[in-house]
Design a protein around this motif. Sequence first.
Motif, PDB file in Angstrom:
ATOM      1  N   LYS A  57       1.316  -0.789  -0.377  1.00 14.34           N
ATOM      2  CA  LYS A  57      -0.271   0.065  -0.076  1.00 14.34           C
ATOM      3  C   LYS A  57       0.793   1.284  -0.218  1.00 14.34           C
ATOM      4  O   LYS A  57       0.850   2.668  -0.657  1.00 14.34           O
ATOM      5  CB  LYS A  57      -0.746  -0.049   0.922  1.00 14.34           C
ATOM      6  N   LYS A  58       1.711   0.988   0.783  1.00 19.74           N
ATOM      7  CA  LYS A  58       2.864   2.419   0.863  1.00 19.74           C
ATOM      8  C   LYS A  58       3.437   2.649  -0.750  1.00 19.74           C
ATOM      9  O   LYS A  58       3.265   4.127  -1.016  1.00 19.74           O
ATOM     10  CB  LYS A  58       3.958   2.414   2.278  1.00 19.74           C
ATOM     11  N   VAL A  60       2.646   1.655  -3.241  1.00 19.72           N
ATOM     12  CA  VAL A  60       1.542   2.450  -4.328  1.00 19.72           C
ATOM     13  C   VAL A  60       1.145   3.612  -3.921  1.00 19.72           C
ATOM     14  O   VAL A  60       1.135   4.537  -5.266  1.00 19.72           O
ATOM     15  CB  VAL A  60       0.024   1.164  -4.049  1.00 19.72           C
ATOM     16  N   GLU A  61       1.021   4.143  -2.565  1.00 24.87           N
ATOM     17  CA  GLU A  61       0.657   5.741  -2.465  1.00 24.87           C
ATOM     18  C   GLU A  61       1.812   6.744  -3.137  1.00 24.87           C
ATOM     19  O   GLU A  61       2.131   7.181  -3.698  1.00 24.87           O
ATOM     20  CB  GLU A  61       1.334   5.744  -1.378  1.00 24.87           C
ATOM     21  N   LEU A  63       4.438   5.803  -5.401  1.00 23.48           N
ATOM     22  CA  LEU A  63       4.724   5.419  -6.849  1.00 23.48           C
ATOM     23  C   LEU A  63       2.929   6.707  -7.264  1.00 23.48           C
ATOM     24  O   LEU A  63       3.487   7.498  -8.588  1.00 23.48           O
ATOM     25  CB  LEU A  63       3.602   4.503  -7.299  1.00 23.48           C
ATOM     26  N   GLU A  64       2.451   7.078  -6.681  1.00 25.50           N
ATOM     27  CA  GLU A  64       1.375   8.045  -7.238  1.00 25.50           C
ATOM     28  C   GLU A  64       2.038   9.415  -6.640  1.00 25.50           C
ATOM     29  O   GLU A  64       1.945  10.313  -7.955  1.00 25.50           O
ATOM     30  CB  GLU A  64       0.415   7.673  -6.305  1.00 25.50           C
ATOM     31  N   LYS A  65       2.308   9.301  -5.734  1.00 27.59           N
ATOM     32  CA  LYS A  65       2.957  10.530  -5.402  1.00 27.59           C
ATOM     33  C   LYS A  65       4.278  11.321  -6.267  1.00 27.59           C
ATOM     34  O   LYS A  65       4.051  12.344  -6.508  1.00 27.59           O
ATOM     35  CB  LYS A  65       3.483  10.957  -4.125  1.00 27.59           C
ATOM     36  N   SER A  66       4.930  10.106  -7.005  1.00 27.31           N
ATOM     37  CA  SER A  66       6.216  10.954  -7.491  1.00 27.31           C
ATOM     38  C   SER A  66       6.020  11.338  -9.044  1.00 27.31           C
ATOM     39  O   SER A  66       6.306  11.268 -10.589  1.00 27.31           O
ATOM     40  CB  SER A  66       6.799   9.598  -7.699  1.00 27.31           C
ATOM     41  N   LYS A  67       4.542  10.785  -9.667  1.00 21.17           N
ATOM     42  CA  LYS A  67       4.145  10.516 -11.085  1.00 21.17           C
ATOM     43  C   LYS A  67       4.040  12.081 -11.536  1.00 21.17           C
ATOM     44  O   LYS A  67       3.499  13.663 -10.555  1.00 21.17           O
ATOM     45  CB  LYS A  67       2.654  10.267 -11.488  1.00 21.17           C
TER      46      LYS A  67
END
Length: 67
Positions: A57-58, A60-61, A63-67
């Motif tokens: 879960k961490k 995924v979070e 990776l989403e923030k790094s986009k």
Amino acid sequence: MPAEYNGAQEAFKAGNVMYPVNNWGVAGPAFSDLGKGIQEIIAGTKTPRQVLEAVDKKAVELLEKSK
């Protein structure tokens, strides 16, 4: 591989570099959580499945923030 390592390609090709994935890109916090989770497994407060699900879960979070 994160772009900040582009200048190190020759060293990587020569096999002279350790692979510290916990310090690459945005991964650090996920590896910190994994380390804490391993301690929780040893303490008997969490199962391996719970720890791995939390780390996933961490990741995924992050990776989403790094986009």
